[in-house]
Write a protein that holds these residues in place. Structure first.
Motif, PDB file in Angstrom:
ATOM      1  N   PHE A   9       3.343   0.389 -14.391  1.00 29.34           N
ATOM      2  CA  PHE A   9       2.996  -0.714 -13.496  1.00 29.34           C
ATOM      3  C   PHE A   9       2.276  -0.247 -12.227  1.00 29.34           C
ATOM      4  O   PHE A   9       2.489   0.861 -11.749  1.00 29.34           O
ATOM      5  N   HIS A  10       1.441  -1.118 -11.688  1.00 31.07           N
ATOM      6  CA  HIS A  10       0.934  -0.973 -10.330  1.00 31.07           C
ATOM      7  C   HIS A  10       1.231  -2.269  -9.577  1.00 31.07           C
ATOM      8  O   HIS A  10       1.477  -3.308 -10.189  1.00 31.07           O
ATOM      9  N   ASN A  11       1.202  -2.177  -8.264  1.00 29.68           N
ATOM     10  CA  ASN A  11       1.472  -3.357  -7.424  1.00 29.68           C
ATOM     11  C   ASN A  11       0.503  -3.344  -6.246  1.00 29.68           C
ATOM     12  O   ASN A  11       0.780  -2.765  -5.195  1.00 29.68           O
ATOM     13  N   HIS A  14       2.919   3.267  -5.597  1.00 30.14           N
ATOM     14  CA  HIS A  14       2.362   4.615  -5.406  1.00 30.14           C
ATOM     15  C   HIS A  14       1.672   4.704  -4.050  1.00 30.14           C
ATOM     16  O   HIS A  14       0.483   4.387  -3.929  1.00 30.14           O
ATOM     17  N   MET A  50      -2.006   5.738  -3.361  1.00 29.10           N
ATOM     18  CA  MET A  50      -3.177   4.965  -3.828  1.00 29.10           C
ATOM     19  C   MET A  50      -3.739   4.125  -2.675  1.00 29.10           C
ATOM     20  O   MET A  50      -3.058   3.273  -2.137  1.00 29.10           O
ATOM     21  N   CYS A  92      -1.101   0.418  -3.022  1.00 28.66           N
ATOM     22  CA  CYS A  92      -0.188   0.092  -4.114  1.00 28.66           C
ATOM     23  C   CYS A  92       1.242   0.267  -3.606  1.00 28.66           C
ATOM     24  O   CYS A  92       1.563   1.288  -3.004  1.00 28.66           O
TER      25      CYS A  92
HETATM   26 CU   LIG Z   1       0.212   2.073  -8.339  1.00 25.23          CU
END
Ligand SMILES: [Cu+2]
Lengths: 108, 232
Positions: A57-59, A97, A100, A94
């Motif tokens: 997943f990314h957010n 992460h 990012m 993100c």
């Molecule tokens: Cu991410």
């Protein structure tokens, strides 16, 4: 006559392709825990698509004054859109992460 | 036969009690887990849930219509806390805003941060003591986001003192931080204790109760980057 037609067709094709490309939404991928571009320039009113190309997943979010949004967490293959309504520099990050980062320059 | 059954019941009761006692001892033995969890929490979760677990993270404060992310609750969670932390969004389609952490955190970190969230729910004041004692380097916290969420309304996006509320706060108006020459220790003191305690205007609120120490330091450091002289 024949040549003129060819030239005309070529021009028409060239212009329509150019038009389609120009009209396409800019797409920013997320791959290997990185955004596919570090900088992007768009106009006020443009919509940018964020596509997750990683198997996790990314957010994507931003808390910049010119655009404050949270696109939520989404898996590989899915994407989310955001339309920029205000000019200014938008720092996109993100929430999963922290390394990012990318910037979108929104101009009038 | 009947005696025997009573005996079995006694044994069962004894065993249950023993297990419960062991669980209880285990909860106390988990202090290091909770400490570790508080650190993971401040680095990974405070963005949305806030540095005190009260839902006052920069994301929740700044994004329009963000759901309440307070973790101080006694309601039964929809799933086990551990599963919510591990799987986030994937558990329910209704809320995409809660990220899954299973690919990002080690199993030990998930266990630790779960223990910390449970501590927030079961003994909020103890959890606050633990948070206050977490030794986290201020560089791990983004002072700029804290500034946006807590200070910009008065001091303005660039620190010029022209935030929305400067229209109603005058004499003195919110300081122009780009021109400030206050030494770092005094910046930290006024942010932590507020204007009134420092013999200045009470319209400058005290943030010591709202933010953890590392946040105070990182927002103070961020202020020095807003200074015009510094930028040159
Ligand atoms: Cu991410």
């Amino acid at each position: 006559m024949n040549t003129a037609l060819k030239v005309l067709t070529t021009f028409t094709l060239w212009f329509s392709v150019g038009y389609v490309i120009a009209d396409q939404l800019p797409n920013v991928g997320q791959k290997d825990k990185k955004f596919s571009v570090e900088k992007l320039q768009v106009n006020v009113g443009d919509t940018v698509t964020f596509t997750n190309d990683d198997p996790f997943f990314h957010n994507v979010f931003s808390l910049s004054p010119a655009a404050t949004f949270d696109l939520g967490s989404y898996p590989q293959g899915e994407s989310r859109d955001i339309t920029f309504e205000e000019a200014g520099e938008v720092q996109v990050e993100c929430a999963i992460h922290p390394s990012m980062q990318m910037t979108i320059e929104v101009t009038e | 036969m009947i005696l025997n059954r009573v005996g079995t019941h006694r044994l069962a009761r004894f065993l249950t009690l023993t297990v419960l006692c062991l669980l209880f001892v285990n909860v106390n033995a988990n202090d290091t887990d909770v400490d570790h969890g508080a650190r993971v929490y401040l680095e990974r979760c405070a963005l949305c849930h806030g540095s005190k677990g009260l839902g006052e993270g920069p994301m929740a404060l700044l994004v329009h219509d963000y759901p309440n992310t307070s973790l101080k609750t006694t309601d039964d969670p929809s799933q086990s806390i551990r599963d919510i932390v591990k799987f986030g969004t994937t558990l329910s389609s209704s809320n995409e805003l809660s990220p899954p952490w299973r690919h990002e955190l080690e199993a030990s970190e998930i266990a630790a941060v779960t223990a910390f969230v449970e501590a927030l729910r079961n003994d909020f004041s103890r959890a606050q003591q633990i948070l206050a004692s977490v030794d986290i380097p201020p560089e791990r916290i983004d002072g700029r986001k804290i500034y946006r969420a807590r200070c910009e309304s008065c001091h303005g996006a660039t620190g010029a003192g022209d935030g929305r509320m400067s229209r109603i706060i005058k004499n003195p108006a919110p300081s122009d931080l780009t021109l400030s020459s206050l030494p770092l220790e005094e910046i930290i003191a006024i942010i932590s204790s507020g204007g009134k305690a420092m013999g200045r205007s009470e319209r400058m609120p005290p943030w010591g109760q709202e933010l953890v120490y590392a946040e105070l330091i990182s927002v103070a450091n961020y202020l020095t980057t807003l200074r015009i002289a510094e930028a040159e």
